[in-house]
Design a protein around this motif. Sequence first.
Motif, short mmCIF file in Angstrom:
data_model
loop_
_atom_site.label_atom_id
_atom_site.label_comp_id
_atom_site.label_asym_id
_atom_site.label_seq_id
_atom_site.Cartn_x
_atom_site.Cartn_y
_atom_site.Cartn_z
N TRP A 88 -5.64 -4.06 1.94
CA TRP A 88 -5.34 -3.53 3.26
C TRP A 88 -6.61 -3.41 4.10
N ASN A 89 -7.70 -2.96 3.49
CA ASN A 89 -8.96 -2.84 4.21
C ASN A 89 -9.49 -4.20 4.64
N GLN A 146 -4.88 1.35 -10.59
CA GLN A 146 -5.24 -0.05 -10.38
C GLN A 146 -4.41 -0.66 -9.24
N GLU A 147 -3.12 -0.42 -9.27
CA GLU A 147 -2.23 -0.97 -8.24
C GLU A 147 -2.61 -0.43 -6.86
N TYR A 148 -2.86 0.89 -6.78
CA TYR A 148 -3.22 1.47 -5.50
C TYR A 148 -4.55 0.92 -5.00
N LEU A 149 -5.53 0.87 -5.86
CA LEU A 149 -6.85 0.40 -5.45
C LEU A 149 -6.80 -1.05 -4.99
N GLN A 150 -6.06 -1.89 -5.68
CA GLN A 150 -5.93 -3.29 -5.25
C GLN A 150 -5.26 -3.38 -3.88
N ALA A 151 -4.20 -2.58 -3.68
CA ALA A 151 -3.52 -2.59 -2.38
C ALA A 151 -4.42 -2.03 -1.29
N PHE A 152 -5.18 -0.99 -1.62
CA PHE A 152 -6.10 -0.37 -0.67
C PHE A 152 -7.19 -1.35 -0.24
N ILE A 153 -7.75 -2.06 -1.20
CA ILE A 153 -8.80 -3.04 -0.90
C ILE A 153 -8.24 -4.17 -0.04
N LEU A 169 0.83 -1.20 0.00
CA LEU A 169 0.00 0.00 0.00
C LEU A 169 0.86 1.26 0.00
N THR A 170 1.91 1.26 0.79
CA THR A 170 2.82 2.40 0.86
C THR A 170 3.50 2.65 -0.49
N GLU A 171 3.97 1.58 -1.11
CA GLU A 171 4.61 1.72 -2.43
C GLU A 171 3.62 2.23 -3.48
N ALA A 172 2.42 1.70 -3.45
CA ALA A 172 1.41 2.15 -4.40
C ALA A 172 1.03 3.60 -4.15
N ALA A 173 1.00 4.00 -2.89
CA ALA A 173 0.68 5.40 -2.55
C ALA A 173 1.75 6.34 -3.07
N GLU A 174 2.99 5.93 -2.99
CA GLU A 174 4.09 6.76 -3.51
C GLU A 174 3.95 6.95 -5.01
N LYS A 175 3.59 5.89 -5.71
CA LYS A 175 3.43 5.99 -7.16
C LYS A 175 2.26 6.91 -7.52
N ILE A 176 1.18 6.78 -6.79
CA ILE A 176 -0.02 7.55 -7.13
C ILE A 176 0.13 9.02 -6.78
N VAL A 223 -7.59 -6.79 5.40
CA VAL A 223 -6.73 -7.17 6.54
C VAL A 223 -7.16 -6.42 7.79
N ALA A 224 -7.39 -5.11 7.66
CA ALA A 224 -7.79 -4.30 8.81
C ALA A 224 -9.11 -4.80 9.40
N ALA A 225 -10.07 -5.13 8.53
CA ALA A 225 -11.36 -5.63 9.01
C ALA A 225 -11.19 -6.98 9.73
N ASP A 226 -10.35 -7.85 9.18
CA ASP A 226 -10.09 -9.14 9.83
C ASP A 226 -9.46 -8.94 11.20
N LEU A 227 -8.48 -8.04 11.28
CA LEU A 227 -7.82 -7.78 12.56
C LEU A 227 -8.80 -7.21 13.58
N GLN A 228 -9.64 -6.30 13.15
CA GLN A 228 -10.63 -5.72 14.06
C GLN A 228 -11.59 -6.79 14.57
N LYS A 229 -11.97 -7.71 13.70
CA LYS A 229 -12.87 -8.79 14.10
C LYS A 229 -12.20 -9.70 15.13
N ILE A 230 -10.94 -10.04 14.88
CA ILE A 230 -10.20 -10.91 15.81
C ILE A 230 -10.09 -10.26 17.18
N VAL A 231 -9.72 -8.99 17.21
CA VAL A 231 -9.58 -8.28 18.48
C VAL A 231 -10.94 -8.15 19.17
N SER A 232 -11.97 -7.82 18.41
CA SER A 232 -13.31 -7.67 18.99
C SER A 232 -13.79 -8.98 19.61
#
Length: 117
Positions: free
Chosen positions: A91-92, A82-89, A23-30, A94-103
């Motif tokens: 990452w989201n 395309q690269e950024y959007l794929q990385a963003f999706i 995501l960070t690499e894709a953000a730099e490109k975009i 992963v974030a949702a899975d982590l939030q579910k595990i912690v919850s």
Amino acid sequence: MNTYDAAYALAKEIKESDEMKRLTEAAEKIKGDEEARKMVKEYIMAQMKSDYARITGQKEDEEAYKHLQELAVLVSNNSNAQEYLQAFIRWNQVAADLQKIVSEAMSQGMDVLELDK
């Protein structure tokens, strides 16, 4: 290891994860591609509106749906977008899975106290 140490260790692992690096690499490109940045922002906003409408049971707006499909085509034709959007999706996801595990782990404390009854 205490809970706080484990949480900080997990935060470090998240920051160093492959998903965050991608995501960070894709953000730099975009950042250097104004067209891609605008396109991705517009796509994400349109997708969020569509998701909100679906979740709240609203009737799907045909024009909004067509616009979202047009944006998807534009994004697919721009490699940075395309690269950024794929990385963003990803990452989201992963974030949702982590939030579910912690919850789920945190809710066990509430179950013990039977506060939900």
